[in-house]
Design a protein around this motif. Structure first.
Motif, PDB file in Angstrom:
ATOM      1  N   ARG A   1      14.306  -1.174   2.566  1.00  0.00           N
ATOM      2  CA  ARG A   1      13.292  -2.037   2.741  1.00  0.00           C
ATOM      3  C   ARG A   1      12.217  -2.007   1.607  1.00  0.00           C
ATOM      4  O   ARG A   1      11.584  -3.004   1.488  1.00  0.00           O
ATOM      5  CB  ARG A   1      12.554  -1.069   4.113  1.00  0.00           C
ATOM      6  CG  ARG A   1      13.305  -0.978   5.220  1.00  0.00           C
ATOM      7  CD  ARG A   1      13.529  -2.370   5.999  1.00  0.00           C
ATOM      8  NE  ARG A   1      14.683  -2.899   5.615  1.00  0.00           N
ATOM      9  CZ  ARG A   1      15.975  -2.709   5.453  1.00  0.00           C
ATOM     10  NH1 ARG A   1      16.241  -1.511   6.244  1.00  0.00           N
ATOM     11  NH2 ARG A   1      17.201  -3.406   5.082  1.00  0.00           N
ATOM     12  N   LEU A   2      12.036  -1.096   0.609  1.00  0.00           N
ATOM     13  CA  LEU A   2      11.171  -1.222  -0.372  1.00  0.00           C
ATOM     14  C   LEU A   2      11.740  -2.028  -1.165  1.00  0.00           C
ATOM     15  O   LEU A   2      11.027  -2.908  -2.037  1.00  0.00           O
ATOM     16  CB  LEU A   2      11.066   0.220  -0.893  1.00  0.00           C
ATOM     17  CG  LEU A   2      10.293   1.302  -0.141  1.00  0.00           C
ATOM     18  CD1 LEU A   2      10.494   2.638  -0.842  1.00  0.00           C
ATOM     19  CD2 LEU A   2       8.913   0.959  -0.109  1.00  0.00           C
ATOM     20  N   LEU A   3      13.241  -2.040  -1.539  1.00  0.00           N
ATOM     21  CA  LEU A   3      13.932  -3.097  -2.240  1.00  0.00           C
ATOM     22  C   LEU A   3      13.489  -4.620  -2.020  1.00  0.00           C
ATOM     23  O   LEU A   3      13.343  -5.531  -2.924  1.00  0.00           O
ATOM     24  CB  LEU A   3      15.199  -2.672  -2.352  1.00  0.00           C
ATOM     25  CG  LEU A   3      15.906  -1.513  -3.198  1.00  0.00           C
ATOM     26  CD1 LEU A   3      17.343  -1.400  -3.377  1.00  0.00           C
ATOM     27  CD2 LEU A   3      15.155  -1.316  -4.730  1.00  0.00           C
ATOM     28  N   ASP A   4      13.685  -4.773  -0.646  1.00  0.00           N
ATOM     29  CA  ASP A   4      13.481  -5.958  -0.132  1.00  0.00           C
ATOM     30  C   ASP A   4      11.949  -6.396  -0.386  1.00  0.00           C
ATOM     31  O   ASP A   4      11.432  -7.847  -0.535  1.00  0.00           O
ATOM     32  CB  ASP A   4      13.778  -6.090   1.230  1.00  0.00           C
ATOM     33  CG  ASP A   4      15.056  -5.957   1.799  1.00  0.00           C
ATOM     34  OD1 ASP A   4      16.158  -6.295   0.733  1.00  0.00           O
ATOM     35  OD2 ASP A   4      15.305  -5.422   2.828  1.00  0.00           O
TER      36      ASP A   4
ATOM     37  N   THR B   1      13.305   5.453  -5.815  1.00  0.00           N
ATOM     38  CA  THR B   1      13.749   6.717  -5.472  1.00  0.00           C
ATOM     39  C   THR B   1      12.543   7.642  -5.485  1.00  0.00           C
ATOM     40  O   THR B   1      12.591   8.628  -4.471  1.00  0.00           O
ATOM     41  CB  THR B   1      14.863   7.344  -6.134  1.00  0.00           C
ATOM     42  OG1 THR B   1      16.197   6.295  -6.083  1.00  0.00           O
ATOM     43  CG2 THR B   1      15.490   8.868  -5.789  1.00  0.00           C
ATOM     44  N   SER B   2      12.054   7.580  -6.746  1.00  0.00           N
ATOM     45  CA  SER B   2      10.579   8.587  -6.708  1.00  0.00           C
ATOM     46  C   SER B   2       9.838   8.276  -5.494  1.00  0.00           C
ATOM     47  O   SER B   2       9.139   9.061  -4.959  1.00  0.00           O
ATOM     48  CB  SER B   2      10.149   8.634  -7.940  1.00  0.00           C
ATOM     49  OG  SER B   2       9.675   7.035  -8.285  1.00  0.00           O
ATOM     50  N   ILE B   3       9.542   7.065  -5.158  1.00  0.00           N
ATOM     51  CA  ILE B   3       8.604   6.718  -4.185  1.00  0.00           C
ATOM     52  C   ILE B   3       8.834   7.319  -2.793  1.00  0.00           C
ATOM     53  O   ILE B   3       8.272   8.021  -2.109  1.00  0.00           O
ATOM     54  CB  ILE B   3       8.519   5.249  -3.749  1.00  0.00           C
ATOM     55  CG1 ILE B   3       7.821   4.666  -5.326  1.00  0.00           C
ATOM     56  CG2 ILE B   3       7.392   4.963  -2.984  1.00  0.00           C
ATOM     57  CD1 ILE B   3       7.748   3.191  -5.377  1.00  0.00           C
ATOM     58  N   VAL B   4      10.098   7.184  -2.453  1.00  0.00           N
ATOM     59  CA  VAL B   4      10.891   7.897  -1.242  1.00  0.00           C
ATOM     60  C   VAL B   4      10.650   9.320  -1.280  1.00  0.00           C
ATOM     61  O   VAL B   4      10.241   9.895  -0.261  1.00  0.00           O
ATOM     62  CB  VAL B   4      12.380   7.404  -1.021  1.00  0.00           C
ATOM     63  CG1 VAL B   4      12.886   7.929   0.220  1.00  0.00           C
ATOM     64  CG2 VAL B   4      12.392   5.879  -1.222  1.00  0.00           C
ATOM     65  N   ARG B   5      10.878   9.941  -2.417  1.00  0.00           N
ATOM     66  CA  ARG B   5      10.794  11.256  -2.656  1.00  0.00           C
ATOM     67  C   ARG B   5       9.418  11.770  -2.377  1.00  0.00           C
ATOM     68  O   ARG B   5       9.069  12.986  -1.684  1.00  0.00           O
ATOM     69  CB  ARG B   5      11.523  11.915  -3.841  1.00  0.00           C
ATOM     70  CG  ARG B   5      13.026  11.725  -3.746  1.00  0.00           C
ATOM     71  CD  ARG B   5      13.491  12.284  -5.137  1.00  0.00           C
ATOM     72  NE  ARG B   5      14.953  12.057  -5.223  1.00  0.00           N
ATOM     73  CZ  ARG B   5      15.563  12.393  -6.361  1.00  0.00           C
ATOM     74  NH1 ARG B   5      14.895  12.661  -7.637  1.00  0.00           N
ATOM     75  NH2 ARG B   5      16.832  12.075  -6.476  1.00  0.00           N
ATOM     76  N   ALA B   6       8.420  11.203  -3.018  1.00  0.00           N
ATOM     77  CA  ALA B   6       7.029  11.675  -3.172  1.00  0.00           C
ATOM     78  C   ALA B   6       6.357  11.616  -1.691  1.00  0.00           C
ATOM     79  O   ALA B   6       5.437  12.577  -1.247  1.00  0.00           O
ATOM     80  CB  ALA B   6       6.132  10.933  -4.058  1.00  0.00           C
ATOM     81  N   LEU B   7       6.817  10.492  -0.907  1.00  0.00           N
ATOM     82  CA  LEU B   7       6.150  10.390   0.499  1.00  0.00           C
ATOM     83  C   LEU B   7       7.065  10.969   1.668  1.00  0.00           C
ATOM     84  O   LEU B   7       6.682  10.881   2.768  1.00  0.00           O
ATOM     85  CB  LEU B   7       5.870   8.876   0.744  1.00  0.00           C
ATOM     86  CG  LEU B   7       5.052   8.034  -0.381  1.00  0.00           C
ATOM     87  CD1 LEU B   7       4.859   6.623   0.152  1.00  0.00           C
ATOM     88  CD2 LEU B   7       3.632   8.832  -0.287  1.00  0.00           C
TER      89      LEU B   7
ATOM     90  N   ALA C   1       0.863  -1.305  -0.099  1.00  0.00           N
ATOM     91  CA  ALA C   1      -0.245   0.201  -0.028  1.00  0.00           C
ATOM     92  C   ALA C   1       1.013   1.290  -0.123  1.00  0.00           C
ATOM     93  O   ALA C   1       0.556   2.388  -0.543  1.00  0.00           O
ATOM     94  CB  ALA C   1      -0.966   0.069   1.177  1.00  0.00           C
ATOM     95  N   LEU C   2       2.037   1.150   0.748  1.00  0.00           N
ATOM     96  CA  LEU C   2       2.943   2.356   0.577  1.00  0.00           C
ATOM     97  C   LEU C   2       3.347   2.451  -0.828  1.00  0.00           C
ATOM     98  O   LEU C   2       3.432   3.687  -1.101  1.00  0.00           O
ATOM     99  CB  LEU C   2       3.939   2.009   1.765  1.00  0.00           C
ATOM    100  CG  LEU C   2       4.987   3.049   2.024  1.00  0.00           C
ATOM    101  CD1 LEU C   2       4.226   4.394   2.567  1.00  0.00           C
ATOM    102  CD2 LEU C   2       6.084   2.729   2.714  1.00  0.00           C
ATOM    103  N   CYS C   3       4.011   1.476  -1.372  1.00  0.00           N
ATOM    104  CA  CYS C   3       4.394   1.718  -2.859  1.00  0.00           C
ATOM    105  C   CYS C   3       3.356   2.240  -3.733  1.00  0.00           C
ATOM    106  O   CYS C   3       3.699   3.145  -4.429  1.00  0.00           O
ATOM    107  CB  CYS C   3       4.797   0.312  -3.106  1.00  0.00           C
ATOM    108  SG  CYS C   3       6.390  -0.364  -2.487  1.00  0.00           S
ATOM    109  N   LEU C   4       2.068   1.669  -3.474  1.00  0.00           N
ATOM    110  CA  LEU C   4       1.100   2.044  -4.327  1.00  0.00           C
ATOM    111  C   LEU C   4       0.718   3.737  -3.961  1.00  0.00           C
ATOM    112  O   LEU C   4       0.505   4.385  -5.003  1.00  0.00           O
ATOM    113  CB  LEU C   4      -0.272   1.439  -4.235  1.00  0.00           C
ATOM    114  CG  LEU C   4      -0.258  -0.270  -4.585  1.00  0.00           C
ATOM    115  CD1 LEU C   4      -1.377  -0.915  -4.310  1.00  0.00           C
ATOM    116  CD2 LEU C   4       0.219  -0.092  -6.132  1.00  0.00           C
ATOM    117  N   ALA C   5       0.771   4.221  -2.782  1.00  0.00           N
ATOM    118  CA  ALA C   5       0.570   5.362  -2.620  1.00  0.00           C
ATOM    119  C   ALA C   5       1.803   6.347  -3.213  1.00  0.00           C
ATOM    120  O   ALA C   5       1.422   7.582  -3.749  1.00  0.00           O
ATOM    121  CB  ALA C   5       0.399   5.644  -1.212  1.00  0.00           C
ATOM    122  N   GLY C   6       2.931   5.960  -3.354  1.00  0.00           N
ATOM    123  CA  GLY C   6       3.984   6.691  -3.745  1.00  0.00           C
ATOM    124  C   GLY C   6       4.056   6.601  -5.139  1.00  0.00           C
ATOM    125  O   GLY C   6       4.079   7.837  -5.889  1.00  0.00           O
TER     126      GLY C   6
END
Length: 271
Positions: free
Chosen positions: A58-61, A43-49, A27-32
């Motif tokens: 953790r996202l790569l895992d 990287t764009s997911i980390v920046r957007a959120l 859900a966190l990835c989908l929100a990003g």
């Protein structure tokens, strides 16, 4: 209110995750992906959120986790689209799916699934060979104002990834498997270009009650049943037994007067 509706839709994808923690990371990835303004991967997911830099690993895992079943996620996504989307294009009561392959050039020398690909295109601006990913995708057509929009359902890298040397499946076989992974509960029309006008695609679609809409290749040959034998005095026709006729399909003209109609079942049986 918008995010509440978004969360209710995402909750329908819970069945694809083995654990609640995996579902929350998804859900966190989908929100990003929903809010990001750039296409830079994780990287764009980390920046957007505005996540902490430690969340990158953790996202790569998560993307490599076995707790997320890709086939179940594809099936849940298709079920969600057909249940809640109000404007799916239907012809004779059946949805219309579009499928095609795409080759995406990649610059990474050690990137997984990157291989040397041959581009079959009439454009002189494209190089003949590139290094990149070869993907196939399927989308459902939906009505958008006065036009039609293709809503993606599934996409896979079908070249460059070898799990077994005994795997002899072609791109056509993998397209049929990709279509079966959607687990649709109804028949559909599958629209594709002339590359997919082959016997494997036709037989695979007819086995599930689906239909193929494509352009017949210029070198295609149609077969029609032989004419009935003429009776003789002894009840048996003289001469060589009748065989199936063979006719090369002409290129269809844009005018209805010059177009010809051929029987599809006989042709599918011989392809």
């Amino acid at each position: 209110m918008l995010w509440n509706d978004w969360w209710l839709l995402v909750c329908d994808l819970r069945s694809a995750c083995a654990r609640t923690r995996t579902f929350l990371w998804m859900a966190l990835c989908l929100a990003g992906m929903t809010t990001r303004k750039e296409l830079l991967g994780v990287t764009s997911i980390v920046r957007a959120l505005g996540l902490h830099p430690s969340c990158y690993d953790r996202l790569l895992d998560f993307f490599h986790s076995s707790a997320l079943d890709l086939n179940k996620l594809t099936s849940a996504w298709c079920t969600l689209v057909f249940r809640f989307h109000p404007a799916i294009l239907r012809v004779n009561g059946m949805p219309v799916l579009a499928g095609d392959g795409i080759q995406v050039a990649k610059a990474g020398k050690k990137m997984p699934a990157v291989k040397k690909l041959h581009q079959e295109s009439d454009s002189n601006n494209k190089p003949e060979y590139i290094f990149g990913h070869s993907c196939q995708a399927i989308a459902v057509l939906t009505q958008a104002l006065a036009s039609v929009f293709a809503l993606p359902l599934a996409c896979r890298i079908h070249e460059g990834v070898v799990f077994s040397n005994r795997d002899q499946r072609t791109l056509l076989d993998k397209m049929i498997l990709l279509l079966d992974s959607l687990r649709l509960n109804e028949s559909c029309y599958f629209v594709a270009d002339a590359y997919y006008a082959s016997g494997k695609i036709v037989r695979g679609l007819l086995a599930k009650g689906n239909h193929l809409v494509t352009r017949v290749k210029s070198n295609s040959v149609a077969f029609f049943p032989p004419s009935p034998p003429l009776p003789t005095g002894h009840g048996v026709a003289a001469g060589r037994p009748s065989t199936e006729g063979r006719s090369r399909l002409p290129r269809c003209s844009t005018t209805p007067a010059n177009s010809r109609k051929r029987s599809a079942p006989s042709m599918a049986r011989k392809m």
